[in-house]
Design a protein around this motif. Sequence first.
Motif: not given
Length: 366
Positions: A239-264
């Motif tokens: 939130n302060d505009g800086t980039v966190y010094d550790k990188r992460g990995r995507v571990e999961s993707i939802s199998g159902v899309l949000d019906t209101r936003t159409g997003a996963a």
Amino acid sequence: MRKQFYVLTVLCCVCLASCRNKSTGEKPQEYPVFTVNASSVETTDDYPATIRGRQDIEIYPQVSGKIVKVAVTEGERVRRGQTLFIIDQVPYRAALHTATANVQAAKANVATAQLTYDGKKELFDQKVISQFELSTAKNALLTARAQQAQAEAQEVDARNNLSYTVVTSPADGVVGTIPYRVGTLVSSSSAQPLTTVSDNSVMYVYFSMPENRLLSLVRRYGSVENTLKRMPPVSLKLNDGTVYDKRGRVESISGVLDTRTGAASFRAAFPNPTGLLHSGGAGNVLITERLDNALTIPQEATYELQDKVFVYRIIHGRAKSTPVEVTPLNDKKMYIVHSGLDDNETIVAEGVGLLKDGMPVNIKNK
């Protein structure tokens, strides 16, 4: 006759002037141009995200009573099994003593019933008493044993209730807000938990991605499983505009899309060895990708009309208006072209607002 000749002369002059003006308007103007070439570029997409601990465990009391001790402070790091709160134990110790006494009494009743049954059995074997009296003694013994089992169960329950007066941490983590203080009456139905213990050694960062972007990733990598395996590491802008010094990995993707936003919904995991990330925080997930053979053009070479983006291609010396599908690069100066242009095509680079479709164009020398 002179009048007619005068009129014809005026008309000829008007026509000549009109032709001269038209010729002047059609005179080609010089414009700088840009040649579209394929190259490798990096794109970064950012998505609003929320930060949560790997475990955010709300601690509720399992018994009712007054808090007599708060053993931790807010923000303190605790270990699994460490004491957090102590609830008044006096009534629960008394209940355990009563339950223990009831067990002893029940055991004595069983012993008495056993002696009675054994005596009746001998008398029955000697044919002194009837089968009815023997059965009655046996039933009394069974009843005494059942009462002993019930008393033992009540003792276990009383012992458990006493143990519940010492509220311990179910996991390693950091203590959250403590809304209750010493002397407060609490119960399992309290509106707020005693506190929350967050396991923040690894933080889960949740964000949403539009369906079309998800489809693009799945097509690129072949499947959702391959997407999770082959997606590049992601970054986190705080939130302060800086980039966190550790990188992460995507571990999961939802199998159902949000019906209101159409997003996963996506979840990325970030290590948090220093405790800089806090559960409940917010930020932006940054996904950087390298694109090979991407066509790029300057943003100033485009113009918008009815929410569509256009460029002027130069064809046979004239400007040809052409719609293009583009995505802005992070430098905010260039576009990636997805359709509408081919490699090595020439477009007008500047001054497109002065052009019209079909106007002649001269290439301005640099």
